[in-house]
Write an enzyme that holds these catalytic residues in place. Structure first.
Site, mmCIF file in Angstrom:
data_model
loop_
_atom_site.group_PDB
_atom_site.id
_atom_site.type_symbol
_atom_site.label_atom_id
_atom_site.label_comp_id
_atom_site.label_asym_id
_atom_site.label_seq_id
_atom_site.Cartn_x
_atom_site.Cartn_y
_atom_site.Cartn_z
ATOM 1 C CE LYS A 161 7.451 25.010 35.384
ATOM 2 N NZ LYS A 161 6.672 24.385 36.133
ATOM 3 N NE ARG A 199 3.021 22.776 45.752
ATOM 4 C CZ ARG A 199 3.150 21.334 45.930
ATOM 5 N NH1 ARG A 199 3.661 20.922 46.372
ATOM 6 N NH2 ARG A 199 3.389 20.749 44.704
#
Ligand code: BES
Ligand code: ZN
Ligand code: ZN
Length: 506
Positions: free
Chosen positions: A288, A362
């Site tokens: 990130k 996920r």
């Protein structure tokens, strides 16, 4: 600090509290009229005792009673209290449980700001709009308690200015039993939400997967719940390849937590709830941006909400069986971490090409859902800080809800209303699934569409099967970048009240 409530039938003007709180409503019209004091909460009586001082101040200063506005008036004689706080409640049509929470938090902040220890006010015994005095009391208590929330675990205690407010005297003409119960319930909810906020606000080096497991065990012990925790070896043995893959780059080992609640009588249905438990999301090798990466300690907000819900169950005692599951790991970089393009076999047997290590939520949810399915739940719900994109779809305050069963989605949205937690449904658009199928494996984890919140849900849906399922993306609602009323900056404790309302509706 826990606020204490005392119910009495005394005269408001005789109570020697630091502050007496009265309401002021907004009057309809051209907006140029001052707000109106009420008869029912003693405001008009106090005004009379003070020779019309309050109405004069309202008119002179054009205080119109808009919701959550306030006015402090110093009193030195005639009544026992030192100060009067006039709180604007807006127009009656705008009054809701959530506006009462906002008003409650405002009262606590003002009282602490003035270094007041005690306040007093009237709880009107009649219904206002469709809200009973108990409902209003509970919402006010939630707001008052949460408005005083602070995260000061890491502050030097000697430098801390402690909140002063301790006692609230409630003047109530009706039978206080129900209202007293409402204050207990409001305090219970507020403390459960504060607990989740604490976990979310705690830095990643202290709030590791192991610490989440320790918290789960404590909750289970106190509430007589079932609890089983799998360590890294057991997770691998269970076949949770995706959870294992994400945990590879982390020095702190993963945990898989299962907490179970059963009602005394035979359960009407079984509900499985899964909470995303990434205790820090660096993005893995899809690292990130370092701007505000520190906020990624919040990536276990789904797990925190779930722990808090499980903690409440032994008191709320809904008539359904509830199994809570938390896949917990860090998402880090290391020589052992997986690389973009690696293919991993999920617990379900489906292979996944991990195109993006930052779409890790996920992956761990897919394995957790597959594990949860073994208990044959009637309903599955997952709560996850899944996509940054939910911010662009719905802004700061909404939780996105998606799923495969409209009845379930409607029921959760309806439960969210009185919780004051805005939710909006996004479509589970199958067209966007194609992007996941372009892969050397059964599917990749990235998809192709710009609709990242929908894509996250579509990926999870591939592992859900036929069970009724709802996905709650709390990536924005679980974290307040700045204070919003009773939601202090940082973790908010989103979805605890919605889910409890939902569970209690069976
Ligand atoms: N934990 C993040 C989502 C997130 C972002 C939560 C901001 C809270 C605040 C999640 O794991 C993530 O990185 N999602 C990616 C998915 C993308 C790579 C497909 C995202 O939303 O950018
Ligand atoms: Zn991520
Ligand atoms: Zn994440």
């Amino acid at each position: 600090m826990r606020l204490t409530y005392k119910f009495s039938k005394e005269d408001l003007s005789k109570i020697p509290a630091d502050i007496v709180v009265i309401q002021c409503k907004k009057v309809l019209g051209d907006g140029k009229k001052p707000g109106q004091l009420l008869k029912s909460d003693g405001g008009m009586l106090l005004d009379k005792a003070l020779g019309g001082l309050l109405t004069r101040v309202l008119a002179d200063e054009m205080f119109d009673g808009s919701q959550c506005t306030s006015k402090i008036i110093d009193i030195h004689s005639k009544i026992a209290a030192k100060k009067i706080l006039i709180v604007g409640i807006g127009e009656e049509k705008d009054l809701s449980l959530d506006s009462l929470r906002l008003i409650g938090s405002k009262i606590t902040k003002i009282a602490n700001g003035l270094r007041a220890k005690s306040i007093a006010g009237v709880l009107q015994p009649e219904k206002i709009k469709n809200l009973s005095p108990s409902d209003r009391m509970q919402a006010l208590v939630e707001g008052m308690q949460l408005g005083g929330y602070r995260f000061d675990l890491y502050k030097n205690k000697k430098d801390l200015e402690k909140p002063t407010l301790q006692t609230i005297k409630v003047i109530f003409g009706g039978n206080p039993a129900a209202a007293e119960k409402a204050t207990k319930l409001g305090t219970l909810f507020a403390e459960a939400i504060s607990y989740a906020r604490d976990l979310v606000n705690m830095p990643g080096h202290d709030l590791t997967p192991e610490v989440l497991a320790i918290e789960a065990k404590k909750i289970a012990k106190a509430g007589h719940l079932f609890c089983k925790v799998l360590n890294e070896k057991e997770i691998e043995k269970d076949g949770m390849g995706l959870l294992t893959a994400i945990s590879k780059g982390a020095a702190n080992p993963p945990r898989f937590i299962h907490l179970g609640y059963k009602p005394k009588k035979k359960a009407k249905i079984k509900i499985a709830i899964v909470g995303k438990g990434i205790t820090f999301d660096s993005g893995g090798y899809n690292l990130k941006s370092t701007i505000h990466m520190e906020n990624m300690k919040q990536d276990m907000a789904g797990a925190a909400a779930l722990l808090s819900i499980m903690k409440l169950l032994p008191t709320i005692r809904p008539s359904v069986q509830i199994d809570g599951y938390i896949p917990a790991t860090e998402n880090m970089i290391d020589g052992k971490a997986h690389k973009p393009g690696d293919v991993i076999r999920s617990r379900s047997g489906k292979t996944v090409e991990i195109l993006n290590l930052d779409a890790e939520g996920r992956l761990i949810l897919a394995d957790a859902i597959d594990h949860a399915k073994e208990n044959s739940p009637d309903i599955m719900i997952d709560m996850a800080t899944l996509t940054g994109g939910v911010r662009y779809a719905l802004g700061e305050i909404y939780t996105a809800i998606l799923g495969n069963d409209q009845g379930l989605i409607d029921k959760i949205i309806s439960a969210s209303k009185s919780a004051g937690e805005p939710m909006w449904q996004l479509p589970l658009e199958k067209e966007y699934l194609k992007g996941f199928k372009e892969s050397i494996a059964d599917l990749n984890n990235n998809g192709k569409s710009y609709a990242s919140t929908i894509c996250g849900a579509l990926f999870i849906n591939e592992f859900v099967g036929k069970t009724k399922w709802a996905h709650l993306d709390i990536a924005e609602s679980a974290w307040a970048r700045e204070e919003r009323g009773y939601r202090t900056k940082g973790g908010t404790g989103a979805m605890i009240q919605t889910i409890i309302n939902f569970l209690a509706s069976y």
